[in-house]
Scaffold this motif. Structure first.
Motif, PDB file in Angstrom:
ATOM      1  N   ARG A 108       2.798 -24.069   2.119  1.00 54.19           N
ATOM      2  CA  ARG A 108       2.564 -22.377   1.783  1.00 54.19           C
ATOM      3  C   ARG A 108       2.273 -21.425   2.669  1.00 54.19           C
ATOM      4  O   ARG A 108       2.440 -20.476   2.356  1.00 54.19           O
ATOM      5  N   SER A 109       1.970 -22.062   3.940  1.00 54.05           N
ATOM      6  CA  SER A 109       0.966 -21.076   4.920  1.00 54.05           C
ATOM      7  C   SER A 109       1.957 -20.194   5.619  1.00 54.05           C
ATOM      8  O   SER A 109       1.755 -18.925   5.958  1.00 54.05           O
ATOM      9  N   LYS A 110       3.293 -20.465   5.632  1.00 56.80           N
ATOM     10  CA  LYS A 110       4.404 -19.475   6.053  1.00 56.80           C
ATOM     11  C   LYS A 110       4.871 -18.274   5.318  1.00 56.80           C
ATOM     12  O   LYS A 110       5.565 -17.395   5.646  1.00 56.80           O
ATOM     13  N   THR A 111       4.357 -18.462   4.179  1.00 54.70           N
ATOM     14  CA  THR A 111       4.772 -17.276   3.173  1.00 54.70           C
ATOM     15  C   THR A 111       4.500 -16.052   3.554  1.00 54.70           C
ATOM     16  O   THR A 111       4.999 -14.899   3.526  1.00 54.70           O
ATOM     17  N   VAL A 112       3.135 -15.929   3.745  1.00 50.88           N
ATOM     18  CA  VAL A 112       2.598 -14.313   4.336  1.00 50.88           C
ATOM     19  C   VAL A 112       3.278 -14.012   5.536  1.00 50.88           C
ATOM     20  O   VAL A 112       3.536 -12.800   5.673  1.00 50.88           O
ATOM     21  N   GLY A 113       3.635 -14.937   6.685  1.00 54.54           N
ATOM     22  CA  GLY A 113       4.655 -14.204   7.540  1.00 54.54           C
ATOM     23  C   GLY A 113       6.002 -13.797   7.017  1.00 54.54           C
ATOM     24  O   GLY A 113       6.379 -12.685   7.681  1.00 54.54           O
ATOM     25  N   GLU A 114       6.508 -14.634   6.124  1.00 55.07           N
ATOM     26  CA  GLU A 114       7.857 -13.984   5.791  1.00 55.07           C
ATOM     27  C   GLU A 114       7.723 -12.910   5.087  1.00 55.07           C
ATOM     28  O   GLU A 114       8.584 -11.781   5.112  1.00 55.07           O
ATOM     29  N   VAL A 115       6.721 -12.582   4.044  1.00 54.98           N
ATOM     30  CA  VAL A 115       6.475 -11.578   3.180  1.00 54.98           C
ATOM     31  C   VAL A 115       6.025 -10.268   3.985  1.00 54.98           C
ATOM     32  O   VAL A 115       6.490  -9.188   3.811  1.00 54.98           O
ATOM     33  N   HIS A 116       5.132 -10.577   4.757  1.00 50.42           N
ATOM     34  CA  HIS A 116       4.179  -9.151   5.387  1.00 50.42           C
ATOM     35  C   HIS A 116       4.503  -9.182   6.882  1.00 50.42           C
ATOM     36  O   HIS A 116       4.940  -8.048   7.154  1.00 50.42           O
ATOM     37  N   TYR A 117       4.431 -10.091   7.568  1.00 44.37           N
ATOM     38  CA  TYR A 117       4.329  -9.904   9.172  1.00 44.37           C
ATOM     39  C   TYR A 117       5.931  -9.738   9.790  1.00 44.37           C
ATOM     40  O   TYR A 117       5.984  -9.264  10.698  1.00 44.37           O
ATOM     41  N   ASP A 118       6.885 -10.354   8.836  1.00 46.90           N
ATOM     42  CA  ASP A 118       8.365 -10.080   9.180  1.00 46.90           C
ATOM     43  C   ASP A 118       8.971  -8.957   8.564  1.00 46.90           C
ATOM     44  O   ASP A 118      10.112  -8.814   8.602  1.00 46.90           O
ATOM     45  N   LEU A 119       8.027  -7.997   8.156  1.00 53.22           N
ATOM     46  CA  LEU A 119       8.780  -6.727   7.628  1.00 53.22           C
ATOM     47  C   LEU A 119       9.651  -5.975   8.624  1.00 53.22           C
ATOM     48  O   LEU A 119      10.275  -5.416   8.002  1.00 53.22           O
ATOM     49  N   GLY A 120       9.285  -6.124   9.825  1.00 55.62           N
ATOM     50  CA  GLY A 120      10.010  -5.574  11.047  1.00 55.62           C
ATOM     51  C   GLY A 120       9.217  -4.871  11.932  1.00 55.62           C
ATOM     52  O   GLY A 120       8.258  -4.166  11.563  1.00 55.62           O
ATOM     53  N   ASN A 121       9.507  -5.508  13.279  1.00 54.40           N
ATOM     54  CA  ASN A 121       8.970  -5.071  14.299  1.00 54.40           C
ATOM     55  C   ASN A 121       8.835  -3.396  14.456  1.00 54.40           C
ATOM     56  O   ASN A 121       7.905  -2.722  14.786  1.00 54.40           O
ATOM     57  N   GLU A 122       9.941  -2.959  14.145  1.00 53.56           N
ATOM     58  CA  GLU A 122      10.243  -1.225  14.309  1.00 53.56           C
ATOM     59  C   GLU A 122       9.254  -0.643  13.383  1.00 53.56           C
ATOM     60  O   GLU A 122       8.649   0.319  13.816  1.00 53.56           O
ATOM     61  N   PHE A 123       9.022  -1.243  12.100  1.00 52.04           N
ATOM     62  CA  PHE A 123       8.276  -0.590  11.501  1.00 52.04           C
ATOM     63  C   PHE A 123       6.716  -0.722  11.787  1.00 52.04           C
ATOM     64  O   PHE A 123       6.008   0.445  11.913  1.00 52.04           O
ATOM     65  N   TYR A 124       6.468  -1.860  12.494  1.00 54.92           N
ATOM     66  CA  TYR A 124       4.932  -1.871  12.422  1.00 54.92           C
ATOM     67  C   TYR A 124       4.784  -1.168  13.820  1.00 54.92           C
ATOM     68  O   TYR A 124       3.555  -0.620  14.264  1.00 54.92           O
ATOM     69  N   SER A 125       5.720  -1.128  14.846  1.00 55.54           N
ATOM     70  CA  SER A 125       5.492  -0.273  15.878  1.00 55.54           C
ATOM     71  C   SER A 125       5.220   1.081  15.885  1.00 55.54           C
ATOM     72  O   SER A 125       4.543   1.733  16.618  1.00 55.54           O
ATOM     73  N   THR A 126       5.649   1.786  14.592  1.00 55.49           N
ATOM     74  CA  THR A 126       5.255   3.169  14.421  1.00 55.49           C
ATOM     75  C   THR A 126       3.879   3.427  13.955  1.00 55.49           C
ATOM     76  O   THR A 126       3.453   4.436  14.032  1.00 55.49           O
ATOM     77  N   MET A 127       3.360   2.279  13.326  1.00 58.71           N
ATOM     78  CA  MET A 127       1.915   2.239  12.648  1.00 58.71           C
ATOM     79  C   MET A 127       0.912   2.030  13.619  1.00 58.71           C
ATOM     80  O   MET A 127      -0.209   2.431  13.675  1.00 58.71           O
TER      81      MET A 127
END
Length: 385
Positions: free
Chosen positions: A112-131
C-alpha cells in the motif's frame, strides 16, 4: 467565484440539539454562524451541521468541497475552532470503524505504500513548481531570519546540513527524498554525495534530470529495501507516511544503515496525543494512509537503538510555510483551472488553510530530531552549529 449566503433557518432547525451544540462550540471559538467577520462560517447549502456531526472533519471537508459553506479566512476559522479543544468531544459513531482500522491494520505496508505517491506526489511537477520554492521543497521552512519562502527553505536545508555536521566526501542517505532539495543543497554547499529514495515516479524523474551533474543517485524504492552503510542519514517529511505499525522497523533500518559515529536527522510533523487516529478527510483526499506520530510513539520506536541528541520544535513555522504555498497556489490557479476544476480548487484550499490553522493553534507540531548510535562524545551542542 461567487457564493450565495442563505439564512440558517432555511437549512437547519436552530432549536435542534445539533444546532445548539454547533453554535455553542463555534461561539466558544469566537465564530458566528452566518456572521460578518472574516473567520465566521456562512452556509450556502443544506446539511452542513448534520454532515459535520455525522462524519467529523470528513463531513465538514466534503461539505466545503461541495460549496455548501464558506469562511473568508478559512485558516483563522480552523485556528479558532481547534484552539478551543472542543472538537475533540465530537466523536462520530460512523468513524469508529475507521479508528479501529488505523489502530489494528498495517495501512502502510509495502503493497500500500506507493498509493500516496500516485495520488498526491504524482499530481504533476508543473503544478508543484508553481506552489513551492525553486528547489521544490515540500516541507516546513525555517523562518527565524527569513522574509520569504525561498529564504526559509534554504535556511531549513542549511540547518539540516549543519545539524548533521556534513563534510566533503561524506555519503548521505535521504529517506523520502522528494524532488531532491536536501540532497542537491548538501552536494552543492557541503560537498557530499547522496542516495535518495522515493515512492513517487514523478519526483524521481524530475530530480534525475534536474541534478544529473551532481553526485546524486535517485531511486524509485521503498525505504524497507535499503541495506547499505552511510555516514549520515536525513529523512525530511517522510515519517508521516510510515505508520505506527512500522515505526520500529523504520528505526531499525536507519540504525542498520548508519555508520558508527554518524548522525540521523528526522524531520516530521507530529501530534500531541498518542491515542488518536489519522484525520479522515486528509486520509481520503490528500495523504492516503498517512499517520502522524506522537512523541511517545517515536520514543517507543527508537528505544534501545538511538540516543536523542537534540529535539527542536518549530511547528509555528509551518503556518507561515503553508500560507506562502497558498499564496503561490492562488496566483497560479488560472493556468490549472480548466484542467483541475472548482472542486479541486476548494479541496486544495481546504487542505492548505486547515493545516495552517492547525499549526497556528499548536494542534500539530513540527519536530527535528537528531539521533546518534551510542551518543556523541562530549555531547551534542546545537548552540555550536
Amino acid at each position: 467565484m461567487t457564493t450565495t449566503n442563505f439564512s440558517t433557518d432555511t437549512f437547519s432547525d436552530h432549536t435542534s440539539g445539533l444546532y445548539r451544540t454547533a453554535a455553542r462550540i463555534l461561539n466558544e471559538a469566537g465564530i458566528q454562524i452566518n456572521g460578518a467577520a472574516p473567520s465566521d462560517i456562512r452556509f450556502n447549502g443544506p446539511g452542513v451541521i448534520e454532515r459535520a456531526f455525522a462524519q467529523g472533519n470528513l463531513g465538514l471537508g466534503e461539505a466545503y468541497m461541495d460549496g455548501q459553506w464558506d469562511s473568508e479566512h478559512l485558516d483563522e476559522f480552523f485556528h479558532r475552532l481547534l484552539k478551543t479543544g472542543m472538537t475533540d468531544d465530537v466523536k462520530p459513531v460512523r468513524l469508529v470503524l475507521y479508528a479501529l482500522m488505523a489502530k489494528f491494520m498495517n495501512r502502510q505496508n509495502i503493497k500500500r505504500s506507493k498509493t500516496v505517491g500516485e495520488v498526491h506526489y504524482d499530481l504533476g511537477n508543473e503544478f508543484y513548481s508553481t506552489m513551492l520554492d525553486s528547489r521544490m521543497t515540500y516541507t516546513c521552512g525555517y523562518w527565524e531570519n527569513a522574509s520569504n519562502l525561498e529564504e526559509a527553505q534554504a535556511a531549513k536545508l542549511d540547518l539540516i546540513c549543519r545539524k548533521l555536521q556534513l563534510k566533503p566526501g561524506m555519503r548521505v542517505l535521504d529517506i523520502g527524498c522528494g524532488w531532491g532539495s536536501f540532497m542537491s543543497y548538501a552536494a552543492e554547499h557541503y560537498g557530499v554525495e547522496a542516495v535518495g529514495v522515493s515512492i513517487s515516479k514523478e519526483q524521481i524523474a524530475w530530480a534525475k534530470e534536474r541534478y544529473k551533474d551532481l553526485p546524486l543517485e535517485f531511486r524509485f524504492q521503498d525505504y524497507r529495501e535499503l541495506d547499505e552503510p552511510f555516514d549520515a542519514i536525513a529523512s525530511v517529511g517522510m515519517f508521516e507516511h510510515v505508520g505506527r505499525k512500522n515505526h520500529r522497523e523504520y528505526m531499525e533500518l536507519a540504525h542498520r544503515c548508519l555508520k558508527p559515529g554518524g548522525l540521523f536527522l528526522l524531520h516530521t510533523i507530529g501530534k500531541n496525543q498518542r491515542n488518536s487516529y489519522p484525520d479522515p478527510w486528509i486520509d481520503k483526499y490528500i495523504f492516503p494512509n498517512g499517520d502522524l506520530p506522537s512523541i511517545g510513539q517515536m520514543g517507543d520506536a527508537m528505544d534501545g537503538l538511538f540516543v536523542v541528541e537534540d529535539l527542536h520544535n518549530f511547528g509555528s513555522d509551518y503556518d507561515k510555510t503553508l500560507m506562502a504555498w497558498h499564496d503561490n497556489f492562488m496566483k497560479a490557479w488560472p493556468q490549472f483551472e480548466a484542467q483541475l476544476g472548482e472542486r479541486f480548487f476548494r479541496m486544495w484550499r481546504y487542505y492548505l488553510l486547515s493545516c495552517a490553522g492547525a499549526f497556528r493553534a499548536r494542534d500539530i507540531q513540527l519536530w527535528q530530531w537528531v539521533l546518534s548510535k551510542g551518543g556523541v562524545p562530549h555531547g551534542y551542542h546545537r548552540s555550536q552549529i
